[in-house]
Write a protein that holds these residues in place. Sequence first.
Motif, PDB file in Angstrom:
ATOM      1  N   TYR B 135     -62.999 -25.471 -78.539  1.00  0.00           N
ATOM      2  CA  TYR B 135     -62.966 -24.300 -78.082  1.00  0.00           C
ATOM      3  C   TYR B 135     -62.485 -24.075 -76.842  1.00  0.00           C
ATOM      4  O   TYR B 135     -61.768 -23.290 -76.213  1.00  0.00           O
ATOM      5  CB  TYR B 135     -64.493 -23.638 -77.730  1.00  0.00           C
ATOM      6  CG  TYR B 135     -65.382 -23.366 -79.062  1.00  0.00           C
ATOM      7  CD1 TYR B 135     -64.787 -22.787 -80.190  1.00  0.00           C
ATOM      8  CD2 TYR B 135     -66.639 -23.736 -79.259  1.00  0.00           C
ATOM      9  CE1 TYR B 135     -65.331 -22.324 -81.390  1.00  0.00           C
ATOM     10  CE2 TYR B 135     -67.242 -23.339 -80.427  1.00  0.00           C
ATOM     11  CZ  TYR B 135     -66.593 -22.652 -81.433  1.00  0.00           C
ATOM     12  OH  TYR B 135     -67.191 -22.284 -82.542  1.00  0.00           O
ATOM     13  N   SER B 136     -62.525 -25.110 -75.970  1.00  0.00           N
ATOM     14  CA  SER B 136     -62.037 -25.120 -74.697  1.00  0.00           C
ATOM     15  C   SER B 136     -60.497 -25.035 -74.504  1.00  0.00           C
ATOM     16  O   SER B 136     -59.948 -24.491 -74.144  1.00  0.00           O
ATOM     17  CB  SER B 136     -62.440 -26.456 -73.784  1.00  0.00           C
ATOM     18  OG  SER B 136     -63.871 -26.557 -73.783  1.00  0.00           O
ATOM     19  N   GLU B 212     -66.380 -14.954 -75.154  1.00  0.00           N
ATOM     20  CA  GLU B 212     -67.642 -15.270 -75.389  1.00  0.00           C
ATOM     21  C   GLU B 212     -68.227 -15.285 -77.072  1.00  0.00           C
ATOM     22  O   GLU B 212     -68.667 -16.545 -77.346  1.00  0.00           O
ATOM     23  CB  GLU B 212     -68.872 -14.749 -74.675  1.00  0.00           C
ATOM     24  CG  GLU B 212     -68.948 -14.744 -73.247  1.00  0.00           C
ATOM     25  CD  GLU B 212     -67.974 -13.744 -72.454  1.00  0.00           C
ATOM     26  OE1 GLU B 212     -67.205 -13.246 -73.176  1.00  0.00           O
ATOM     27  OE2 GLU B 212     -68.197 -13.755 -71.257  1.00  0.00           O
ATOM     28  N   GLY B 216     -67.425 -19.566 -77.847  1.00  0.00           N
ATOM     29  CA  GLY B 216     -68.442 -20.094 -76.778  1.00  0.00           C
ATOM     30  C   GLY B 216     -68.389 -19.445 -75.399  1.00  0.00           C
ATOM     31  O   GLY B 216     -68.681 -18.463 -75.356  1.00  0.00           O
ATOM     32  N   THR B 221     -66.289 -23.956 -71.771  1.00  0.00           N
ATOM     33  CA  THR B 221     -67.388 -24.269 -72.390  1.00  0.00           C
ATOM     34  C   THR B 221     -68.306 -25.444 -72.140  1.00  0.00           C
ATOM     35  O   THR B 221     -69.526 -25.674 -72.102  1.00  0.00           O
ATOM     36  CB  THR B 221     -66.974 -24.548 -73.968  1.00  0.00           C
ATOM     37  OG1 THR B 221     -66.122 -23.372 -74.373  1.00  0.00           O
ATOM     38  CG2 THR B 221     -68.018 -24.534 -74.973  1.00  0.00           C
TER      39      THR B 221
END
Lengths: 170, 321
Positions: B135-136, B212, B216, B221
């Motif tokens: 995610y990051s 978001e 995440g 995150t």
Amino acid sequence: MLSALRTLWLTFLHLFHRRETIRYPEQKPYLAPRYRGRIILSRDPDGEERCVSCYLCAVACPVDCISLQKTAEDGRWYPEFFRINFSRCIFCGYCEEACPTYAIQLTPDFEMSEYERRNLVYEKEDLLISGTGKYPGYSFYRVSGLAIPGKDKGEAEGEEPPVDVKGLLP
Amino acid sequence: MSPIVSGLLNVVGILIVLVALAAGLTWIERRLLGFWQDRYGPNRAGPFGLLQAVADMIKILFKQDWVPPFADRPVFIIAPAVAMVTVLLAFAVVPVSPSIGIAANLNIGLLFFLAMSSLSVYSIVLAGWASNSKYSLLGGMRAAAQMLSYEVFMGLSVIGVVIIAGSFSLGDIVDAQHRLWFIIPQFLGFVVFVIAGIAETRRLPFDLPEGENELGAGFHTEYSGMKFGMFFVAEYIGIVLISAIITTLFLGGWRGPALPPLLWFLIKTGFFIGFFILLRAALPRPRYDQLMACGWKVMLPLALLNILLTGAVVLADRSPV
């Protein structure tokens, strides 16, 4: 682009709308009469306990938070103890639906926080109220065919006296 | 008072005000969002909920400072610091009022601001990379692509202002607006710069690096505690910075009738901060390809057109008839 600007303007206008929030502790919310909150045990119009300890509420309870013990006295059944653990109760109202005598009822009250968990276990004395709750006129022993002291068979409301099967009269 | 002392006072004063403002903005934003959604927002702690900012600050300062074991430790720690440092440095060139401002007359002030806001991309890309989670990384890559493409026409959109003012120094640009605010001759540049500014601060509707509901929290995150807090504060200072730069470039900076210059500056900046929050309350996030297409196919040509028109008008004005 224009629709985005319109959205911005309409959202801005909400600054002057009424707030939907109910500021709870100062401002109490409206609770409907049939709100499912704190559980009580009601009494019949004569002031006697309505509960006949049939265990149907304890059976219906999905989280097993009701516990009681039957005892009998002069043909009438009473709960010896009646205990609801409100730290488990999910306020589903199944006990109220299961109750054949309107004894157990849910009330519009949810403010029952405690600092200690064991204070959430309510005994019969805590549950019993002095009135009849949602069903004012109802008394189980007055309408049921069960014989108790002071009311013999056939003396209940809307009940005919029993037929004497050994008699010859029509 | 010696110039060194007054300079130091300026630096420390602006630093404290900025950080306090960023903390206060968390409360202001939540309160305004509440109003625009027919709620009250945080109104419990202290008068009007003002102490909510203090409560949040205490909470975030006392959280455990934790680095995930799979993260690239040094980069993970540096990234939030880069975010803070770049936005704070960029504030050095903003002329808050005739007497307040750290290096308002730096002759490459505008370039310095653009450079610093470009550098802040690094904090996000590094954070996304060092977190070593999917995610990051996705958030970081989005941030890189988004900010690079929006950086291009952000720089181009202010060229019109520079052409008219004839200087890169923000102080000179404010002086050049003593008759007419640049928002009128440079309206196109203003619109493009505001949109680029929103993308630059990663605010809604351009908050795809955070996203978001898909990522995440995007690039942060894996961050928690004060490291997350630094990204948070950097974002809010970024809002203040972009609002201040918009004010300086297009709305005549601290210039205005009757009221003292500082107050004018605060009113104009506050207006744009409110606008930024309104954007968050009102607009949904575009899809990623829409964002890029809008940047390259609409905003860049508009910025170029603005330069062309401004240059033509200025040349025609100057040439002897």
